[in-house]
Motif scaffolding. Structure first.
Motif, PDB file in Angstrom:
ATOM      1  N   PRO A  53       0.816  -1.224   0.000  1.00  0.00           N
ATOM      2  CA  PRO A  53       0.000   0.000   0.000  1.00  0.00           C
ATOM      3  C   PRO A  53       0.843   1.266   0.000  1.00  0.00           C
ATOM      4  O   PRO A  53       0.428   2.290  -0.574  1.00  0.00           O
ATOM      5  CB  PRO A  53      -0.828  -0.122   1.288  1.00  0.00           C
ATOM      6  N   ALA A  54       2.034   1.236   0.599  1.00  0.00           N
ATOM      7  CA  ALA A  54       2.882   2.428   0.604  1.00  0.00           C
ATOM      8  C   ALA A  54       3.392   2.740  -0.804  1.00  0.00           C
ATOM      9  O   ALA A  54       3.402   3.899  -1.239  1.00  0.00           O
ATOM     10  CB  ALA A  54       4.052   2.233   1.559  1.00  0.00           C
ATOM     11  N   ALA A  55       3.810   1.704  -1.549  1.00  0.00           N
ATOM     12  CA  ALA A  55       4.279   1.921  -2.922  1.00  0.00           C
ATOM     13  C   ALA A  55       3.146   2.407  -3.816  1.00  0.00           C
ATOM     14  O   ALA A  55       3.354   3.235  -4.709  1.00  0.00           O
ATOM     15  CB  ALA A  55       4.876   0.633  -3.474  1.00  0.00           C
ATOM     16  N   ALA A  56       1.937   1.908  -3.576  1.00  0.00           N
ATOM     17  CA  ALA A  56       0.790   2.356  -4.372  1.00  0.00           C
ATOM     18  C   ALA A  56       0.530   3.836  -4.157  1.00  0.00           C
ATOM     19  O   ALA A  56       0.101   4.547  -5.084  1.00  0.00           O
ATOM     20  CB  ALA A  56      -0.447   1.538  -3.998  1.00  0.00           C
ATOM     21  N   ALA A  57       0.764   4.340  -2.962  1.00  0.00           N
ATOM     22  CA  ALA A  57       0.528   5.754  -2.671  1.00  0.00           C
ATOM     23  C   ALA A  57       1.674   6.636  -3.135  1.00  0.00           C
ATOM     24  O   ALA A  57       1.459   7.703  -3.713  1.00  0.00           O
ATOM     25  CB  ALA A  57       0.309   5.946  -1.166  1.00  0.00           C
ATOM     26  N   ALA A  58       2.921   6.193  -2.911  1.00  0.00           N
ATOM     27  CA  ALA A  58       4.078   7.058  -3.144  1.00  0.00           C
ATOM     28  C   ALA A  58       4.662   6.944  -4.539  1.00  0.00           C
ATOM     29  O   ALA A  58       5.321   7.879  -5.007  1.00  0.00           O
ATOM     30  CB  ALA A  58       5.166   6.735  -2.123  1.00  0.00           C
ATOM     31  N   GLY A  59       4.457   5.811  -5.217  1.00  0.00           N
ATOM     32  CA  GLY A  59       5.117   5.628  -6.501  1.00  0.00           C
ATOM     33  C   GLY A  59       6.624   5.622  -6.315  1.00  0.00           C
ATOM     34  O   GLY A  59       7.138   5.036  -5.353  1.00  0.00           O
ATOM     35  N   PRO A  60       7.361   6.314  -7.180  1.00  0.00           N
ATOM     36  CA  PRO A  60       8.820   6.338  -7.047  1.00  0.00           C
ATOM     37  C   PRO A  60       9.299   7.021  -5.769  1.00  0.00           C
ATOM     38  O   PRO A  60      10.486   6.965  -5.450  1.00  0.00           O
ATOM     39  CB  PRO A  60       9.267   7.142  -8.280  1.00  0.00           C
ATOM     40  N   GLY A  61       8.401   7.664  -5.039  1.00  0.00           N
ATOM     41  CA  GLY A  61       8.784   8.321  -3.790  1.00  0.00           C
ATOM     42  C   GLY A  61       8.818   7.393  -2.597  1.00  0.00           C
ATOM     43  O   GLY A  61       8.894   7.860  -1.462  1.00  0.00           O
ATOM     44  N   LEU A  62       8.779   6.064  -2.822  1.00  0.00           N
ATOM     45  CA  LEU A  62       8.699   5.112  -1.718  1.00  0.00           C
ATOM     46  C   LEU A  62       9.874   5.246  -0.751  1.00  0.00           C
ATOM     47  O   LEU A  62       9.696   5.238   0.472  1.00  0.00           O
ATOM     48  CB  LEU A  62       8.630   3.686  -2.260  1.00  0.00           C
ATOM     49  N   LEU A  63      11.096   5.369  -1.292  1.00  0.00           N
ATOM     50  CA  LEU A  63      12.255   5.484  -0.408  1.00  0.00           C
ATOM     51  C   LEU A  63      12.219   6.767   0.404  1.00  0.00           C
ATOM     52  O   LEU A  63      12.589   6.787   1.584  1.00  0.00           O
ATOM     53  CB  LEU A  63      13.548   5.409  -1.218  1.00  0.00           C
ATOM     54  N   LEU A  64      11.759   7.841  -0.211  1.00  0.00           N
ATOM     55  CA  LEU A  64      11.623   9.091   0.517  1.00  0.00           C
ATOM     56  C   LEU A  64      10.581   8.948   1.633  1.00  0.00           C
ATOM     57  O   LEU A  64      10.762   9.462   2.739  1.00  0.00           O
ATOM     58  CB  LEU A  64      11.225  10.211  -0.445  1.00  0.00           C
ATOM     59  N   GLY A 200       3.637  12.233  -6.118  1.00  0.00           N
ATOM     60  CA  GLY A 200       3.254  13.533  -5.589  1.00  0.00           C
ATOM     61  C   GLY A 200       3.570  13.615  -4.107  1.00  0.00           C
ATOM     62  O   GLY A 200       3.745  12.607  -3.425  1.00  0.00           O
ATOM     63  N   TRP A 201       3.667  14.847  -3.615  1.00  0.00           N
ATOM     64  CA  TRP A 201       3.988  15.014  -2.201  1.00  0.00           C
ATOM     65  C   TRP A 201       2.901  14.447  -1.300  1.00  0.00           C
ATOM     66  O   TRP A 201       3.186  13.897  -0.238  1.00  0.00           O
ATOM     67  CB  TRP A 201       4.224  16.490  -1.891  1.00  0.00           C
ATOM     68  N   TYR A 202       1.649  14.572  -1.744  1.00  0.00           N
ATOM     69  CA  TYR A 202       0.563  14.019  -0.925  1.00  0.00           C
ATOM     70  C   TYR A 202       0.709  12.504  -0.805  1.00  0.00           C
ATOM     71  O   TYR A 202       0.603  11.929   0.291  1.00  0.00           O
ATOM     72  CB  TYR A 202      -0.789  14.371  -1.558  1.00  0.00           C
TER      73      TYR A 202
END
Length: 441
Positions: A53-64, A200-202
């Motif tokens: 679920p975290a990757a689904a929300a963050a996309g490439p921002g997962l590590l951030l 996105g930041w959100y």
């Protein structure tokens, strides 16, 4: 109104809690026991279930998102460690907020923790069932809860001993899983160090809130402060050691998932680590992942049950939950009634709940809990401070931002349950006021 504080308590504290109806809990945990409890709380269902679920929300921002979740955890950990050295008793932030901010903030912290972490307990048990016996998750999950309650009832040293064994098993299994996953095909790891990441930041903030579910066991030992030897020294060390070790493990697993499954593959998977191993060249390693998931979730279940029951004990001592729950077993020196009642509620939630829904709901309650922990530590005088005040300022702002960006359904459910608790306390206070007025008349 907040209570005025006197000089800091010495490390040696009385064996009986001042408001307890009987004997207090026994100080039996050493530093290694406390680290095992904290690490066992963090290396649970989160490392196997939260990345999807975290990757689904963050996309490439997962590590951030992972870094942000770790930063929020660090702020909460330093606040909890500093406060636990000042208030070495059961209850964690429920006690800290009550002492420093007032009775209502304390109640909100305690209620949010008990309700949110009861949902986490159900998630841990269901993860045990899903990996141990696919297709028969619920019966196995119910059995896991029953075994955890039985171990907890027999004494905190048994909980700590089981946690140590399970942590070793989990770390060995994760090591094998990471090596097995790296034998498969690789993909480019997107590291968005600058600019707005793809989610996105959100989405990045929402994913950080979801990943905080994985870190939120870092202060479990603080809720057990009444059972730790030399708490002023042991609790801060154990909190920071367990958080540091867990952060390293989560970072390694996150990087491996992105390098093998990619963002899309991780987001689409309900068991990303198992899928990453399946894509490798060691087919036998899938069984190792299954063993690791069962051990991790069982260890977190044990440690978390201890934390929730101790917070329940603290709230019952103050009358914020039925005082009957404040009983301490005369032989095993555990809050046996709280253990049994929390176990019964978890059994009910397991019968009707699911893992993904539990993660968001738990994160909402626990972020409020650590928001109040940071606020409580923010006002501590210089003589009690062990860490820079800036960490608590960052913690307050970050917890607020993350809870507001969680999935709307999780926020709404958390707010509704919080209102139920507020209504319960208002009714109790009104009833006590009527009894007092009747007595004076």
């Amino acid at each position: 109104m907040p209570r005025r504080l006197g000089p800091a308590r010495p490390a040696s504290v009385p064996d009986v809690h001042p408001s307890a109806p009987g004997p207090s809990l026994a100080r039996r945990l050493r530093t290694r026991d406390a680290v095992a409890v904290g690490l066992g709380s963090m290396l649970g269902a989160g490392v196997f279930a939260a990345y999807g679920p975290a990757a689904a929300a963050a996309g490439p921002g997962l590590l951030l998102s992972l870094l942000l979740a770790g930063l929020v955890a660090l702020c909460g950990a330093t606040a909890s460690a500093q406060l636990a050295a000042r208030y070495p008793t059961s209850g964690g932030t429920y006690v800290y907020a009550r002492e420093r901010l007032g009775h209502w903030p304390g109640f909100v912290a305690g209620w949010g923790f008990v309700v949110g972490k009861t949902s986490s307990l159900a998630a841990m048990a269901l993860t045990v069932g899903a990996y141990a016996a696919p297709g028969r998750e619920r019966p196995v999950a119910l059995l896991a809860v029953a075994v955890a309650v039985a171990l907890g009832y027999r004494g905190v040293t048994r909980t700590a001993a089981a946690a140590r064994v399970l942590v070793v098993v989990v770390l060995l299994c994760l090591g094998v899983a990471v090596a097995a996953a790296l034998t498969g095909p690789r993909t480019a790891v997107a590291v968005p160090w600058a600019g707005v990441p793809g989610g996105g930041w959100y989405g990045t903030l929402q994913a950080a809130g979801l990943l905080f579910f994985a870190f939120a066991g870092f202060a479990r030992v603080a809720t057990m402060g009444e059972e730790v030897r030399d708490p002023a020294r042991t609790v801060p060390r154990a909190v920071l050691l367990s958080l540091g070790a867990a952060t390293l493990v989560y970072a390694v697993v996150g990087l491996v998932l992105l390098a093998t499954l990619g963002v899309a593959g991780t987001a689409a998977s309900s068991a990303p680590l198992a899928d990453a191993v399946a894509a490798g060249r060691w087919p036998w390693a899938g069984a190792v992942v299954r063993v690791g998931a069962v051990a991790a979730s069982a260890g977190a279940l044990l440690a978390l049950l201890a934390g929730v029951s101790r917070t329940t004990l603290a709230m019952a001592r103050e009358g914020d939950l039925p005082r009957w729950l404040a009983g301490v077993h005369p032989v095993h020196r555990v809050p046996h009634r709280a253990e049994l009642v929390v176990g019964a509620v978890v059994l009910l939630v397991v019968a009707v709940g699911d893992v993904r829904g539990a993660i968001g709901f738990s994160s909402a309650g626990v972020l409020v809990y650590y928001l109040l922990a940071n606020l409580s530590a923010l006002g501590q005088p210089a003589a009690e401070r062990r860490f820079p005040r800036l960490l608590q300022v960052v913690g307050v702002l970050a917890c607020t931002a993350l809870v507001l960006t969680l999935p709307p359904g999780s926020v709404a459910a958390g707010a509704a349950v919080l209102l139920v608790g507020v209504a319960y306390r208002l009714l109790r206070l009104r009833r006590e006021a009527r009894r007092a007025a009747t007595g004076r008349a």
